[in-house]
Design a protein around this motif. Structure first.
Motif, PDB file in Angstrom:
ATOM      1  N   PRO A 122       0.824  -1.255   0.116  1.00  0.00           N
ATOM      2  CA  PRO A 122      -0.076  -0.036   0.029  1.00  0.00           C
ATOM      3  C   PRO A 122       0.825   1.295   0.225  1.00  0.00           C
ATOM      4  CG  PRO A 122      -0.133  -1.110   2.188  1.00  0.00           C
ATOM      5  CD  PRO A 122       0.514  -1.810   1.197  1.00  0.00           C
ATOM      6  N   ALA A 123       2.195   1.115   0.262  1.00  0.00           N
ATOM      7  CA  ALA A 123       2.931   2.478   0.246  1.00  0.00           C
ATOM      8  C   ALA A 123       3.467   2.690  -1.034  1.00  0.00           C
ATOM      9  CB  ALA A 123       4.262   2.215   1.322  1.00  0.00           C
ATOM     10  N   GLY A 124       3.273   1.755  -2.089  1.00  0.00           N
ATOM     11  CA  GLY A 124       3.645   2.289  -3.369  1.00  0.00           C
ATOM     12  C   GLY A 124       5.056   1.763  -3.893  1.00  0.00           C
ATOM     13  N   ILE A 125       5.490   2.427  -4.804  1.00  0.00           N
ATOM     14  CA  ILE A 125       7.009   2.079  -5.205  1.00  0.00           C
ATOM     15  C   ILE A 125       7.825   3.052  -5.068  1.00  0.00           C
ATOM     16  CG2 ILE A 125       6.008   0.374  -6.657  1.00  0.00           C
ATOM     17  CD1 ILE A 125       6.516   2.317  -9.147  1.00  0.00           C
ATOM     18  N   GLU A 126       9.253   2.786  -5.032  1.00  0.00           N
ATOM     19  CA  GLU A 126      10.277   4.002  -5.310  1.00  0.00           C
ATOM     20  C   GLU A 126      11.099   3.521  -6.591  1.00  0.00           C
ATOM     21  OE1 GLU A 126      12.517   3.623  -1.735  1.00  0.00           O
ATOM     22  OE2 GLU A 126      11.084   4.476  -0.558  1.00  0.00           O
ATOM     23  N   CYS A 127      11.934   4.387  -7.115  1.00  0.00           N
ATOM     24  CA  CYS A 127      12.424   4.116  -8.241  1.00  0.00           C
ATOM     25  C   CYS A 127      13.743   4.773  -8.058  1.00  0.00           C
ATOM     26  CB  CYS A 127      12.071   4.862  -9.673  1.00  0.00           C
ATOM     27  SG  CYS A 127      10.713   4.106 -10.071  1.00  0.00           S
ATOM     28  N   LYS A 128      14.728   4.066  -8.479  1.00  0.00           N
ATOM     29  CA  LYS A 128      16.079   4.744  -8.362  1.00  0.00           C
ATOM     30  C   LYS A 128      17.116   4.278  -9.331  1.00  0.00           C
ATOM     31  CE  LYS A 128      18.045   1.461  -4.814  1.00  0.00           C
ATOM     32  NZ  LYS A 128      18.682   1.004  -3.617  1.00  0.00           N
TER      33      LYS A 128
END
Length: 133
Positions: A122-128
């Motif tokens: 539920p917190a979503g995603i991160e991109c790096k």
């Protein structure tokens, strides 16, 4: 017996053969290295680190157990081409849900859509950006 011309003299062909036998593989190896770094393609890359500034953004579209990640980014710097690897992580667990490499040539933008390993929390995603070459 000094200075007599009897006996065997060293054969100069052996030295020539040895020079050719050792020089030819060295030359072929040098050409292979130049080809692999792109120097024979006409646009010689720098051998040192590339100076760049990059930015990436991701959005996820998940429906049940299927999902896609849309990646968009920009890169600017002193090179004419870059290879940019973007890692997509679940924001809560920090586990990888996607990984994609983009070849950027002659433009400053990159992007695309790739499948995401789900479920995404539920917190979503991160991109790096994990690698720029």
């Amino acid at each position: 017996m000094a200075n007599d011309e009897y006996g065997s003299r060293p054969r100069p062909r052996r030295k020539t053969f040895l020079i050719i036998a050792l020089g030819l593989p060295g030359l072929l190896g040098l050409l292979a290295v130049l080809y692999s770094i792109g120097a024979l393609e006409g646009n010689t890359p720098s051998l040192g680190p590339k100076n760049y500034r990059a930015n990436v953004d991701c959005q996820v579209n998940a429906a049940g157990s299927q999902g896609t990640v849309t990646i968009s980014g920009t890169i600017t710097g002193d090179a004419t081409r870059y290879s940019v690897t973007v890692e997509v992580l679940d924001a809560a667990s920090h586990q990888r849900v996607g990984l994609q490499t983009f070849e950027v040539r002659g433009t400053k933008t990159f992007g695309g859509t790739s499948a995401a390993q789900t479920p995404i929390g539920p917190a979503g995603i991160e991109c790096k950006i994990t690698k720029v070459a």
